[in-house]
Design a protein around this motif. Structure first.
Motif, mmCIF file in Angstrom:
data_model
loop_
_atom_site.group_PDB
_atom_site.id
_atom_site.type_symbol
_atom_site.label_atom_id
_atom_site.label_comp_id
_atom_site.label_asym_id
_atom_site.label_seq_id
_atom_site.Cartn_x
_atom_site.Cartn_y
_atom_site.Cartn_z
ATOM 1 N N THR A 109 -80.088 -93.017 113.676
ATOM 2 C CA THR A 109 -78.897 -93.404 113.687
ATOM 3 C C THR A 109 -79.226 -94.113 112.631
ATOM 4 O O THR A 109 -79.634 -95.451 113.062
ATOM 5 N N TYR A 133 -74.815 -95.958 108.397
ATOM 6 C CA TYR A 133 -73.808 -95.695 108.673
ATOM 7 C C TYR A 133 -73.844 -94.208 109.049
ATOM 8 O O TYR A 133 -75.177 -93.789 108.774
ATOM 9 N N ALA A 134 -72.307 -93.855 109.284
ATOM 10 C CA ALA A 134 -72.999 -92.448 109.430
ATOM 11 C C ALA A 134 -72.764 -91.713 108.381
ATOM 12 O O ALA A 134 -72.601 -91.551 107.003
ATOM 13 N N ARG A 177 -68.604 -92.224 113.554
ATOM 14 C CA ARG A 177 -70.114 -93.362 114.186
ATOM 15 C C ARG A 177 -70.599 -92.426 115.380
ATOM 16 O O ARG A 177 -72.127 -92.107 115.333
ATOM 17 N N ASP A 205 -72.296 -89.059 114.646
ATOM 18 C CA ASP A 205 -73.906 -89.017 113.969
ATOM 19 C C ASP A 205 -74.660 -89.427 115.390
ATOM 20 O O ASP A 205 -75.540 -89.110 114.995
#
Length: 340
Positions: free
Chosen positions: A92, A95-96, A152, A155
């Protein structure tokens, strides 16, 4: 390989880094980094903006090639075995990076199938993670309709769907509300309990204390400190012995007694009249015993006595000379991530 397997090639370390160097023009983002992450543990990586944390994560996840040095993850070399390595890690970034046209469920199902989960397992795992990250109600909606926090969380779920052996989390909870942050922490702890290894970069000191077994501090592309949290606290500031006399009026006399005794290594005692406490810096158990013995020998009554270590914020400031922030990297790491 699943996260429940132990690879004999790692020798007990899920991540091994030796002499890692990465240049961006004249800037050394990584300057001879050595690093180990033990299997089944969480390593917290701290450092000021532009220290090289994101560059390290991108090298270890095969998104960047180092200029020199070696690195292996779960026994696989980042340069010569990138395909095998990618199958056993999760990532991860800051940023998504979800597909906005697909629904949340479709994003997770697609990644699960790409990781060779069966149709049944991909469906079950997608449903499970959507529930864990409070996204079930939005599961069938396009990701483009999600808020920033929801993206987020999606992700993060995507990085975990394959049950990776090693999980890289680069500032994973920046911008999340406290409840969602706790959900992320719970999921990370659950994965580690099941055998996963996690490397997390963060500028939240609470997050590091909550999750990390050990810490590594970066500055200007170098590792400048590492160890368990209490070890780092002891290195930079030792302990403080707080003594509260039974009679607050005896506080000045107690401070004078310690000053006049000239105990070896004891200096800088500070009386805090408003709190009725005498704070004494302590660097060893021997010093603690000597101070307590002196106070007792001089006949002072003690209402309370205790010790405390410096906060992790104080450790960060002492080691790097910079205060931790809650902002994402906006210097070297971030610029280079956008450029690659």
């Amino acid at each position: 390989m699943t996260r429940y397997d132990k690879d004999p090639r790692t020798g007990g370390n899920a991540v091994e880094v030796r002499g890692l160097v990465k240049h961006y023009g004249a800037t050394k983002a990584l300057d001879g980094v050595d690093l180990d992450v033990r299997e089944g543990t969480v390593l917290g990586v701290l450092g000021p903006n532009g220290a090289g944390k994101t560059t390290l994560v991108r090298v270890l996840s095969t998104l960047l090639q180092p200029d020199s040095g070696t690195a292996s993850v779960a026994g696989y070399n980042v340069l010569t075995q990138p395909r095998q390595l990618r199958r056993v890690i999760g990532l991860t970034g800051q940023y998504a990076s979800v597909d906005e046209k697909l629904s949340g469920w479709e994003n997770l199902y697609m990644i699960g199938r790409l990781l060779d989960l069966s149709r049944k397992d991909a469906r079950l795992r997608s449903d499970e993670l959507l529930e864990r990250f409070s996204l079930t109600d939005a599961a069938k909606k396009p990701a483009m309709t999600y808020s920033g926090g929801m993206r987020r969380r999606l992700d993060l779920a995507a990085s975990m769907i394959g049950s990776p052996s090693v999980l890289f989390l680069d500032e994973p909870t920046t911008g999340l509300d406290p409840r969602t942050r706790n959900e992320v922490w719970d999921e990370v702890q659950r994965m580690v309990a099941e055998g996963a290894t996690v490397l997390i970069t963060t500028q939240y000191m609470e997050e590091a204390e909550q999750l990390a077994n050990e810490l590594t501090v970066f500055d200007q592309g170098k590792v400048i400190a590492n160890g368990k949290i209490n070890e780092l606290k002891a290195k930079v500031g030792g302990r403080t012995l707080a003594i509260r006399p039974s009679d607050p009026a005896e506080l000045p006399a107690m401070a004078r007694a310690l000053s006049e005794a000239g105990l070896d290594g004891i200096a800088g005692s500070q009386a805090v009249p408003d709190e009725g406490v005498l704070n004494v810096p302590i660097l060893s158990d021997e010093q603690l015993t000597a101070v307590v013995g002196l106070v007792a020998a001089r006949g002072f009554g003690i209402a309370h006595i205790g010790t405390h270590l410096p906060s992790l914020d104080e450790v960060f400031l002492a080691i790097t000379g910079q205060k931790p922030t809650e902002a994402q990297d906006e210097s070297t790491d971030q610029v280079q991530e956008a450029a690659v």
